[in-house]
Design a protein around this motif. Structure first.
Motif, PDB file in Angstrom:
ATOM      1  N   ASP A  21      12.695  15.990 -83.510  1.00  0.00           N
ATOM      2  CA  ASP A  21      11.753  14.785 -84.523  1.00  0.00           C
ATOM      3  C   ASP A  21      12.799  13.569 -83.473  1.00  0.00           C
ATOM      4  O   ASP A  21      11.379  12.704 -83.830  1.00  0.00           O
ATOM      5  CB  ASP A  21      12.891  15.010 -85.706  1.00  0.00           C
ATOM      6  CG  ASP A  21      11.277  15.854 -86.673  1.00  0.00           C
ATOM      7  OD1 ASP A  21      10.686  16.302 -86.502  1.00  0.00           O
ATOM      8  OD2 ASP A  21      12.279  16.129 -88.427  1.00  0.00           O
ATOM      9  N   ASP A  22      13.731  13.516 -82.987  1.00  0.00           N
ATOM     10  CA  ASP A  22      14.259  12.398 -83.054  1.00  0.00           C
ATOM     11  C   ASP A  22      15.856  12.372 -81.983  1.00  0.00           C
ATOM     12  O   ASP A  22      15.855  13.778 -82.163  1.00  0.00           O
ATOM     13  CB  ASP A  22      14.302  11.715 -84.595  1.00  0.00           C
ATOM     14  CG  ASP A  22      14.741  10.364 -84.090  1.00  0.00           C
ATOM     15  OD1 ASP A  22      14.983  10.015 -82.957  1.00  0.00           O
ATOM     16  OD2 ASP A  22      14.769   9.216 -84.667  1.00  0.00           O
ATOM     17  N   VAL A  23      16.228  11.487 -82.154  1.00  0.00           N
ATOM     18  CA  VAL A  23      17.928  11.747 -81.392  1.00  0.00           C
ATOM     19  C   VAL A  23      18.702  12.024 -82.050  1.00  0.00           C
ATOM     20  O   VAL A  23      18.356  11.798 -83.148  1.00  0.00           O
ATOM     21  CB  VAL A  23      17.796  10.406 -80.157  1.00  0.00           C
ATOM     22  CG1 VAL A  23      19.352  10.104 -79.919  1.00  0.00           C
ATOM     23  CG2 VAL A  23      17.895  10.113 -78.997  1.00  0.00           C
ATOM     24  N   VAL A  24      19.509  13.239 -81.728  1.00  0.00           N
ATOM     25  CA  VAL A  24      20.527  13.441 -82.630  1.00  0.00           C
ATOM     26  C   VAL A  24      21.922  12.929 -82.194  1.00  0.00           C
ATOM     27  O   VAL A  24      21.962  12.734 -81.090  1.00  0.00           O
ATOM     28  CB  VAL A  24      20.357  14.507 -82.708  1.00  0.00           C
ATOM     29  CG1 VAL A  24      21.995  15.571 -83.706  1.00  0.00           C
ATOM     30  CG2 VAL A  24      19.670  15.944 -83.092  1.00  0.00           C
ATOM     31  N   LEU A  25      22.221  11.867 -82.890  1.00  0.00           N
ATOM     32  CA  LEU A  25      23.569  11.839 -83.229  1.00  0.00           C
ATOM     33  C   LEU A  25      24.775  12.349 -83.355  1.00  0.00           C
ATOM     34  O   LEU A  25      25.121  13.188 -83.894  1.00  0.00           O
ATOM     35  CB  LEU A  25      24.109   9.769 -83.895  1.00  0.00           C
ATOM     36  CG  LEU A  25      24.970   9.179 -83.334  1.00  0.00           C
ATOM     37  CD1 LEU A  25      24.927   9.017 -81.799  1.00  0.00           C
ATOM     38  CD2 LEU A  25      24.813   8.504 -83.788  1.00  0.00           C
ATOM     39  N   GLY A  26      25.910  12.595 -82.162  1.00  0.00           N
ATOM     40  CA  GLY A  26      27.029  13.490 -82.593  1.00  0.00           C
ATOM     41  C   GLY A  26      28.429  12.776 -83.113  1.00  0.00           C
ATOM     42  O   GLY A  26      27.799  11.317 -83.349  1.00  0.00           O
ATOM     43  N   ASP A  27      28.813  13.682 -82.595  1.00  0.00           N
ATOM     44  CA  ASP A  27      30.657  13.053 -83.290  1.00  0.00           C
ATOM     45  C   ASP A  27      30.925  12.060 -81.561  1.00  0.00           C
ATOM     46  O   ASP A  27      30.683  11.984 -80.784  1.00  0.00           O
ATOM     47  CB  ASP A  27      31.042  13.839 -84.205  1.00  0.00           C
ATOM     48  CG  ASP A  27      31.653  15.009 -83.514  1.00  0.00           C
ATOM     49  OD1 ASP A  27      31.371  15.012 -82.419  1.00  0.00           O
ATOM     50  OD2 ASP A  27      32.634  15.711 -84.248  1.00  0.00           O
ATOM     51  N   GLN A  45      27.254  13.288 -73.942  1.00  0.00           N
ATOM     52  CA  GLN A  45      28.867  12.576 -74.496  1.00  0.00           C
ATOM     53  C   GLN A  45      29.851  12.719 -73.360  1.00  0.00           C
ATOM     54  O   GLN A  45      30.944  13.423 -73.412  1.00  0.00           O
ATOM     55  CB  GLN A  45      29.228  14.401 -75.439  1.00  0.00           C
ATOM     56  CG  GLN A  45      28.231  15.004 -75.900  1.00  0.00           C
ATOM     57  CD  GLN A  45      28.618  15.646 -77.445  1.00  0.00           C
ATOM     58  OE1 GLN A  45      28.968  14.801 -78.671  1.00  0.00           O
ATOM     59  NE2 GLN A  45      28.715  16.636 -77.827  1.00  0.00           N
ATOM     60  N   PRO A  46      29.659  11.464 -73.166  1.00  0.00           N
ATOM     61  CA  PRO A  46      30.516  10.633 -72.051  1.00  0.00           C
ATOM     62  C   PRO A  46      32.285   9.919 -73.050  1.00  0.00           C
ATOM     63  O   PRO A  46      32.799  10.759 -73.446  1.00  0.00           O
ATOM     64  CB  PRO A  46      30.110   9.506 -72.113  1.00  0.00           C
ATOM     65  CG  PRO A  46      28.924   9.259 -72.629  1.00  0.00           C
ATOM     66  CD  PRO A  46      28.806  10.354 -74.039  1.00  0.00           C
ATOM     67  N   ALA A  83      20.277   6.314 -73.139  1.00  0.00           N
ATOM     68  CA  ALA A  83      20.098   7.439 -73.170  1.00  0.00           C
ATOM     69  C   ALA A  83      18.649   8.215 -73.675  1.00  0.00           C
ATOM     70  O   ALA A  83      17.807   8.815 -73.051  1.00  0.00           O
ATOM     71  CB  ALA A  83      21.495   8.502 -73.812  1.00  0.00           C
ATOM     72  N   ARG A  84      18.332   7.310 -74.478  1.00  0.00           N
ATOM     73  CA  ARG A  84      17.038   7.637 -75.557  1.00  0.00           C
ATOM     74  C   ARG A  84      16.061   7.393 -74.953  1.00  0.00           C
ATOM     75  O   ARG A  84      15.369   7.782 -74.281  1.00  0.00           O
ATOM     76  CB  ARG A  84      17.006   6.541 -76.903  1.00  0.00           C
ATOM     77  CG  ARG A  84      15.951   6.938 -78.298  1.00  0.00           C
ATOM     78  CD  ARG A  84      15.469   5.778 -78.538  1.00  0.00           C
ATOM     79  NE  ARG A  84      15.454   4.699 -78.368  1.00  0.00           N
ATOM     80  CZ  ARG A  84      16.019   3.038 -78.543  1.00  0.00           C
ATOM     81  NH1 ARG A  84      15.773   2.523 -79.908  1.00  0.00           N
ATOM     82  NH2 ARG A  84      15.321   1.914 -77.790  1.00  0.00           N
ATOM     83  N   TYR A 102      20.762  14.813 -77.219  1.00  0.00           N
ATOM     84  CA  TYR A 102      21.769  15.222 -78.215  1.00  0.00           C
ATOM     85  C   TYR A 102      22.556  13.748 -77.468  1.00  0.00           C
ATOM     86  O   TYR A 102      22.847  13.633 -76.139  1.00  0.00           O
ATOM     87  CB  TYR A 102      22.117  16.090 -77.699  1.00  0.00           C
ATOM     88  CG  TYR A 102      23.158  16.628 -78.670  1.00  0.00           C
ATOM     89  CD1 TYR A 102      24.731  15.705 -79.088  1.00  0.00           C
ATOM     90  CD2 TYR A 102      23.165  17.348 -79.833  1.00  0.00           C
ATOM     91  CE1 TYR A 102      25.351  16.146 -79.102  1.00  0.00           C
ATOM     92  CE2 TYR A 102      24.423  17.272 -80.847  1.00  0.00           C
ATOM     93  CZ  TYR A 102      25.127  16.538 -80.675  1.00  0.00           C
ATOM     94  OH  TYR A 102      26.423  17.848 -80.932  1.00  0.00           O
ATOM     95  N   ILE A 103      22.808  12.477 -77.990  1.00  0.00           N
ATOM     96  CA  ILE A 103      23.999  11.231 -77.384  1.00  0.00           C
ATOM     97  C   ILE A 103      25.058  11.639 -78.323  1.00  0.00           C
ATOM     98  O   ILE A 103      25.200  11.622 -79.541  1.00  0.00           O
ATOM     99  CB  ILE A 103      22.808  10.603 -77.961  1.00  0.00           C
ATOM    100  CG1 ILE A 103      21.988  10.057 -77.080  1.00  0.00           C
ATOM    101  CG2 ILE A 103      24.026   9.140 -77.280  1.00  0.00           C
ATOM    102  CD1 ILE A 103      20.862   8.945 -76.728  1.00  0.00           C
TER     103      ILE A 103
END
Ligand SMILES: [Zn+2]
Length: 342
Positions: free
Chosen positions: A12-18, A231-232, A271-272, A278-279
């Protein structure tokens, strides 16, 4: 209806991680610098839960279990090998409690001291170590598993096999040092091999700042059609041959090269736009960085209720410049000299 999983969200969309847990919890006094092992999951679960909650409030859609270095061999370095089961189970329990119905929980496995690239015998032992952690995390209900921070592709592939063997979605991210892995694979090679071996999401984490990490992720983007993760670290690494772990300030003075929220809002947009799916962040990335990424992606997480409103600042000069873009540009021009005006 079946509950939506990580792959549904990614479609669906970019997923934002922790962000990063280990170094932050070391700062807070609950993880020991040196072994950096996560026995906090059983010693102070409430402290860990609080950091999970802060990431979730900042907009993280996935909470990673604090099982980095929770393998039996690594836990031996801090005298906790006999608690491997309790530590892994507690990590999942705490993350699930913090996630509630609002976030997914990803299990985590990572590089081990047992792995030796040139010793085939070590491969079997590493597989057993991963099998144990994966079984515990799956049993306690993680939605998918992230194999992360792998320096060597061959160890990453063992992790991937262990995750796929139990039928879970697998995300594998490499931790590059320089232009490739020590066992001789470029980012493109890694992306291709991991895709061929069945990874659902591949990418890069740790070691480098958003600029360098994104360049690596883009190389991987061009080499595979599966989802890409980036995930930098939250530390400046202008030299492509010097990850933060080789910086003179590593490991106890990294605050001096910590990046700002603006570095991460810029990263999220770039990034997007580069097709990264997955960012998130790794070491040095804190809840306010995640909130900045969420807002840059046009989202308004719970934590946005306390986003800056400088029009209410007590200093007139600050109050008059309440446009966040002004402060982003000002950060770029600023130096560490104690100058009031820039
Ligand atoms: Zn890291």
């Amino acid at each position: 209806m079946a509950k939506r999983g990580i792959l549904d969200f990614l479609k669906d969309d970019v997923v934002l991680g922790d962000g990063g847990y280990v170094l932050e919890l070391e700062h807070r006094g609950y993880i020991q610098a040196g072994p950096y092992t996560p026995e906090i999951t059983i010693e102070h679960p409430d402290v860990l839960e609080q950091l999970h909650l802060e990431f979730r409030r900042a907009g993280a859609q996935v909470l990673q279990t604090l099982t980095f270095y929770a393998s039996e061999d690594k836990l031996r370095s801090s005298g906790h090998a006999h608690e491997v089961e309790d530590i892994n189970r507690a990590a999942v329990k705490v993350a699930k409690k913090a996630a509630g119905d609002d976030a997914l929980v990803a299990g985590v496995i990572t590089l081990t001291p047992t792995f030796e690239p040139d010793n085939q015998d070590s491969y079997h032992r590493v597989r057993e170590i991963f099998d144990q952690q994966v079984a515990l995390q799956k049993e306690d209900g993680v939605e998918f598993i992230i194999g992360e921070t792998f320096l060597n592709l061959k160890e990453a592939l063992i992790a991937l096999e262990a995750i796929k063997a139990v039928g879970l979605v697998a995300m594998i991210t490499m931790n590059f040092n320089g232009s490739g892995s020590p066992d001789g694979f470029s980012p493109e090679d890694c992306a291709k091999h991991l895709t061929d071996a069945g990874a659902d999401i591949v990418g890069v984490n740790c070691n480098y700042d958003p600029t360098r990490s994104l360049a690596i992720a883009e190389q991987m983007r061009g080499a595979t059609d599966v989802f890409i993760a980036c995930q930098p670290a939250g530390y400046a690494t202008p030299n492509p041959n010097m990850p933060f772990v080789e910086h003179a300030l590593f490991p106890l003075s990294l605050e001096r090269i910590q990046l700002t929220r603006f570095a991460f809002s810029e990263f999220a947009v770039k990034a997007r736009d580069a097709g990264i799916n997955y960012i998130g962040g790794c070491c040095g990335v804190l809840p306010y960085h995640v909130r900045a990424m969420a807002e840059a992606l046009g989202r308004r997480p719970e934590g946005s209720e306390k986003s800056p409103d400088l029009a209410r600042h007590i200093i007139p000069d600050v109050r008059e410049k309440d446009d966040i873009c002004y402060w982003r540009e000002r950060e770029k021009r600023a130096t560490y000299e104690p100058a009031r005006k820039v």
